[in-house]
Write a protein that holds these residues in place. Structure first.
Motif, PDB file in Angstrom:
ATOM      1  N   TYR A  11     -12.285  -5.874   8.246  1.00 39.82           N
ATOM      2  CA  TYR A  11     -12.717  -6.959   6.449  1.00 39.82           C
ATOM      3  C   TYR A  11     -12.219  -5.399   4.931  1.00 39.82           C
ATOM      4  O   TYR A  11     -11.329  -5.558   4.667  1.00 39.82           O
ATOM      5  N   GLU A  12     -12.608  -4.727   5.308  1.00 39.96           N
ATOM      6  CA  GLU A  12     -12.020  -3.657   4.389  1.00 39.96           C
ATOM      7  C   GLU A  12     -10.889  -2.954   3.961  1.00 39.96           C
ATOM      8  O   GLU A  12     -10.606  -3.055   3.012  1.00 39.96           O
ATOM      9  N   GLY A  13     -10.305  -3.031   5.614  1.00 41.60           N
ATOM     10  CA  GLY A  13      -8.461  -2.631   5.108  1.00 41.60           C
ATOM     11  C   GLY A  13      -8.040  -3.512   4.342  1.00 41.60           C
ATOM     12  O   GLY A  13      -6.640  -3.528   3.871  1.00 41.60           O
ATOM     13  N   ILE A  14      -8.773  -5.192   4.327  1.00 38.24           N
ATOM     14  CA  ILE A  14      -7.296  -6.392   4.423  1.00 38.24           C
ATOM     15  C   ILE A  14      -7.966  -5.622   2.305  1.00 38.24           C
ATOM     16  O   ILE A  14      -7.118  -6.107   1.725  1.00 38.24           O
ATOM     17  N   ARG A  15      -8.993  -5.944   2.692  1.00 39.55           N
ATOM     18  CA  ARG A  15      -9.557  -6.040   1.024  1.00 39.55           C
ATOM     19  C   ARG A  15      -8.851  -4.853   0.117  1.00 39.55           C
ATOM     20  O   ARG A  15      -8.426  -5.026  -0.569  1.00 39.55           O
ATOM     21  N   SER A  16      -8.858  -3.380   0.832  1.00 41.79           N
ATOM     22  CA  SER A  16      -8.305  -2.250   0.093  1.00 41.79           C
ATOM     23  C   SER A  16      -6.779  -3.108   0.034  1.00 41.79           C
ATOM     24  O   SER A  16      -6.487  -1.948  -1.168  1.00 41.79           O
ATOM     25  N   SER A  17      -6.184  -3.189   1.149  1.00 42.45           N
ATOM     26  CA  SER A  17      -5.027  -3.464   0.623  1.00 42.45           C
ATOM     27  C   SER A  17      -4.657  -3.950  -0.185  1.00 42.45           C
ATOM     28  O   SER A  17      -3.826  -4.237  -2.013  1.00 42.45           O
ATOM     29  N   ILE A  18      -5.306  -5.618  -0.444  1.00 47.11           N
ATOM     30  CA  ILE A  18      -4.636  -6.922  -1.711  1.00 47.11           C
ATOM     31  C   ILE A  18      -5.773  -6.226  -2.878  1.00 47.11           C
ATOM     32  O   ILE A  18      -4.481  -6.369  -3.925  1.00 47.11           O
ATOM     33  N   VAL A  27      -7.911 -14.087  -5.585  1.00 49.09           N
ATOM     34  CA  VAL A  27      -8.156 -13.921  -3.584  1.00 49.09           C
ATOM     35  C   VAL A  27      -9.229 -13.090  -4.489  1.00 49.09           C
ATOM     36  O   VAL A  27     -10.096 -12.503  -2.695  1.00 49.09           O
ATOM     37  N   ILE A  28      -9.273 -12.256  -5.005  1.00 51.75           N
ATOM     38  CA  ILE A  28     -10.757 -11.352  -4.793  1.00 51.75           C
ATOM     39  C   ILE A  28     -11.695 -12.158  -5.127  1.00 51.75           C
ATOM     40  O   ILE A  28     -12.921 -11.787  -4.036  1.00 51.75           O
ATOM     41  N   ASN A  29     -11.868 -13.182  -5.859  1.00 50.73           N
ATOM     42  CA  ASN A  29     -13.239 -13.216  -5.308  1.00 50.73           C
ATOM     43  C   ASN A  29     -13.597 -14.236  -4.079  1.00 50.73           C
ATOM     44  O   ASN A  29     -14.056 -14.917  -3.062  1.00 50.73           O
ATOM     45  N   PHE A  30     -12.298 -14.827  -3.461  1.00 56.03           N
ATOM     46  CA  PHE A  30     -12.369 -14.860  -2.101  1.00 56.03           C
ATOM     47  C   PHE A  30     -12.419 -14.487  -1.570  1.00 56.03           C
ATOM     48  O   PHE A  30     -13.314 -14.410  -0.074  1.00 56.03           O
ATOM     49  N   LEU A  31     -12.027 -13.317  -1.184  1.00 55.18           N
ATOM     50  CA  LEU A  31     -11.971 -11.397  -0.680  1.00 55.18           C
ATOM     51  C   LEU A  31     -13.981 -11.733  -0.742  1.00 55.18           C
ATOM     52  O   LEU A  31     -14.471 -10.911  -0.144  1.00 55.18           O
ATOM     53  N   ASP A  32     -14.669 -11.480  -1.624  1.00 55.25           N
ATOM     54  CA  ASP A  32     -15.767 -11.418  -1.734  1.00 55.25           C
ATOM     55  C   ASP A  32     -16.770 -12.503  -1.369  1.00 55.25           C
ATOM     56  O   ASP A  32     -18.029 -12.395  -0.701  1.00 55.25           O
ATOM     57  N   GLY A  33     -16.313 -13.610  -1.170  1.00 61.68           N
ATOM     58  CA  GLY A  33     -17.059 -15.061  -0.660  1.00 61.68           C
ATOM     59  C   GLY A  33     -16.833 -14.266   1.351  1.00 61.68           C
ATOM     60  O   GLY A  33     -17.560 -15.424   1.515  1.00 61.68           O
ATOM     61  N   LEU A  34     -15.734 -14.206   2.016  1.00 62.32           N
ATOM     62  CA  LEU A  34     -15.567 -14.118   2.627  1.00 62.32           C
ATOM     63  C   LEU A  34     -16.575 -12.805   2.883  1.00 62.32           C
ATOM     64  O   LEU A  34     -17.189 -13.309   4.452  1.00 62.32           O
ATOM     65  N   LYS A  55      -3.201 -18.254   1.868  1.00 66.03           N
ATOM     66  CA  LYS A  55      -2.537 -19.171   0.838  1.00 66.03           C
ATOM     67  C   LYS A  55      -1.968 -18.293  -0.100  1.00 66.03           C
ATOM     68  O   LYS A  55      -0.561 -18.324   0.012  1.00 66.03           O
ATOM     69  N   TRP A  56      -2.391 -17.406  -0.210  1.00 70.22           N
ATOM     70  CA  TRP A  56      -2.130 -16.502  -1.280  1.00 70.22           C
ATOM     71  C   TRP A  56      -0.979 -15.201  -0.668  1.00 70.22           C
ATOM     72  O   TRP A  56      -0.191 -15.025  -1.386  1.00 70.22           O
ATOM     73  N   TYR A  57      -1.207 -15.309   0.406  1.00 72.69           N
ATOM     74  CA  TYR A  57      -0.074 -14.199   1.093  1.00 72.69           C
ATOM     75  C   TYR A  57       1.247 -15.075   1.028  1.00 72.69           C
ATOM     76  O   TYR A  57       1.850 -14.946   1.006  1.00 72.69           O
ATOM     77  N   ASP A  58       0.781 -16.206   1.013  1.00 76.05           N
ATOM     78  CA  ASP A  58       2.293 -16.959   1.394  1.00 76.05           C
ATOM     79  C   ASP A  58       2.397 -17.191   0.254  1.00 76.05           C
ATOM     80  O   ASP A  58       4.393 -17.216   0.745  1.00 76.05           O
ATOM     81  N   LEU A  59       2.392 -17.173  -1.123  1.00 73.52           N
ATOM     82  CA  LEU A  59       3.274 -16.882  -1.346  1.00 73.52           C
ATOM     83  C   LEU A  59       2.819 -15.702  -2.426  1.00 73.52           C
ATOM     84  O   LEU A  59       4.117 -15.494  -3.374  1.00 73.52           O
ATOM     85  N   ASN A  60       2.649 -14.479  -1.725  1.00 72.40           N
ATOM     86  CA  ASN A  60       3.101 -13.789  -2.298  1.00 72.40           C
ATOM     87  C   ASN A  60       3.760 -12.159  -1.665  1.00 72.40           C
ATOM     88  O   ASN A  60       4.053 -11.730  -1.789  1.00 72.40           O
ATOM     89  N   ILE A  61       3.976 -12.566  -0.668  1.00 72.55           N
ATOM     90  CA  ILE A  61       4.152 -11.582   1.293  1.00 72.55           C
ATOM     91  C   ILE A  61       6.200 -11.278   0.041  1.00 72.55           C
ATOM     92  O   ILE A  61       6.240  -9.740   0.191  1.00 72.55           O
ATOM     93  N   THR A  62       6.540 -12.379  -0.864  1.00 77.70           N
ATOM     94  CA  THR A  62       8.295 -11.422  -0.530  1.00 77.70           C
ATOM     95  C   THR A  62       8.125 -11.001  -1.688  1.00 77.70           C
ATOM     96  O   THR A  62       8.732  -9.747  -1.758  1.00 77.70           O
ATOM     97  N   GLU A  68       9.802  -2.275  -5.462  1.00 74.35           N
ATOM     98  CA  GLU A  68       9.608  -0.566  -5.551  1.00 74.35           C
ATOM     99  C   GLU A  68       7.866  -0.312  -5.167  1.00 74.35           C
ATOM    100  O   GLU A  68       7.823   0.786  -5.290  1.00 74.35           O
ATOM    101  N   PHE A  69       7.058  -0.800  -6.090  1.00 74.76           N
ATOM    102  CA  PHE A  69       5.567   0.059  -6.235  1.00 74.76           C
ATOM    103  C   PHE A  69       4.416   0.126  -4.807  1.00 74.76           C
ATOM    104  O   PHE A  69       3.429   0.652  -4.223  1.00 74.76           O
ATOM    105  N   VAL A  70       5.013  -1.053  -4.153  1.00 75.08           N
ATOM    106  CA  VAL A  70       4.033  -1.059  -2.909  1.00 75.08           C
ATOM    107  C   VAL A  70       4.542  -0.544  -1.546  1.00 75.08           C
ATOM    108  O   VAL A  70       5.548  -0.106  -1.431  1.00 75.08           O
ATOM    109  N   ILE A  71       4.053   1.023  -1.657  1.00 74.64           N
ATOM    110  CA  ILE A  71       4.357   1.647  -0.942  1.00 74.64           C
ATOM    111  C   ILE A  71       4.661   1.127   0.772  1.00 74.64           C
ATOM    112  O   ILE A  71       5.443   2.196   1.879  1.00 74.64           O
ATOM    113  N   ASN A  72       3.894   0.918   0.951  1.00 68.88           N
ATOM    114  CA  ASN A  72       3.913   0.485   3.398  1.00 68.88           C
ATOM    115  C   ASN A  72       3.175  -1.245   2.805  1.00 68.88           C
ATOM    116  O   ASN A  72       2.431  -2.084   3.086  1.00 68.88           O
ATOM    117  N   PRO A  73       4.620  -1.804   2.734  1.00 76.50           N
ATOM    118  CA  PRO A  73       3.785  -3.539   2.668  1.00 76.50           C
ATOM    119  C   PRO A  73       4.017  -4.578   4.463  1.00 76.50           C
ATOM    120  O   PRO A  73       3.661  -4.976   4.205  1.00 76.50           O
TER     121      PRO A  73
END
Length: 264
Positions: A11-18, A27-34, A55-62, A68-73
């Protein structure tokens, strides 16, 4: 469930990345709720929040890959894959019948006067591969409630539907208010259970028949006989399946023989 344990660890790793990538309130509210529902162990609510984050990842992964600012996609790819696997596993588990429900822990509900039998059961469970943190047995130093913890708060936190309860019935158990309160708490959350009896248990005790649990449910009497042995084999098979454990059959035969000696 193993999926929820994995999610707790990730969890903490996923939250940190997002959260490093976006300040999107939804999505932050979804993470807090999770995180909150993981504490409560509410599988249905957890499934909802995981689905929304997927769903958020589906919309945003591309866009994440093109930024260019995402160092490790690839970190986000990993998060997405983990969440989708857990989501799918939880969906599949919803379709599994109740009698295949997986356990997270075992509670050995007992009177302190019956530690001879409690210790024998604990020894057998550990031989099956059960970890100390998966067993609540207050009479053993490795499974007891820690110093400073409130016993009622601890039990309230740990007694959930996915805990398997072993009621170690004895005449002293029925005299203990703490034992009967513990039994009532597990009954309220509808925990699965088995009745195990000390050899001298009085089945005619009216208090026993007035208890919340089903006293007509078949159980195991801890006597040095074949009926007890067969009952323990059935219990072993159930625990191996519901806890995801394995044991070599030759080892099991040895440990069962030791158990039968211990309860004499």
């Amino acid at each position: 469930m193993r999926e929820l344990k994995k999610l707790e660890l990730e969890y903490e790793g996923i939250r940190s990345s997002i959260s490093k990538y976006t300040s999107d309130g939804s999505v932050i509210n979804f993470l807090d709720g999770l995180k909150e529902q993981l504490k409560k162990n509410d599988a249905e609510a957890i499934s909802y929040y995981i689905e929304e984050i997927c769903k958020w990842y589906d919309l945003n992964i591309t866009e994440i890959h093109n930024n260019e600012f995402v160092i490790n996609p690839s970190e986000h790819d990993r998060n997405k894959k983990i969440l989708e696997e857990i989501r799918d596993s939880l969906k599949n588990s919803e379709n599994v019948s109740e009698d295949k429900f997986m356990y997270s822990k075992i509670l050995l509900s007992h009177s302190s006067s019956d530690t001879k039998y409690g210790d024998a059961l604990r020894k057998l469970f550990i031989a099956l591969g059960l970890k100390n943190e998966q067993l609540i047995y207050t009479s053993h130093p490795l499974n007891k409630i820690l110093i400073g913890d409130n016993i009622f708060d601890y039990l309230k936190k740990n007694i959930q539907k996915d805990i398997f309860v072993i009621y170690l019935w004895s005449n002293e158990y029925l005299k203990s208010a703490a034992c009967l309160n513990e039994m009532g708490a597990t009954w309220i959350v509808e925990s699965d259970y088995i009745n195990i009896y000390t050899p001298d248990f009085d089945f005619n005790n009216t208090q026993y028949h007035n208890c919340a649990v089903d006293t007509k449910k078949m159980g195991i009497i801890l006597k040095d006989d074949e009926r007890c042995k067969i009952g323990m084999v059935e219990l072993k098979n159930k625990l191996l399946e519901r806890l995801g454990l394995t044991i070599n059959e030759q080892e099991w035969v040895y440990h069962l023989d030791e158990f039968m000696k211990d309860i004499k």
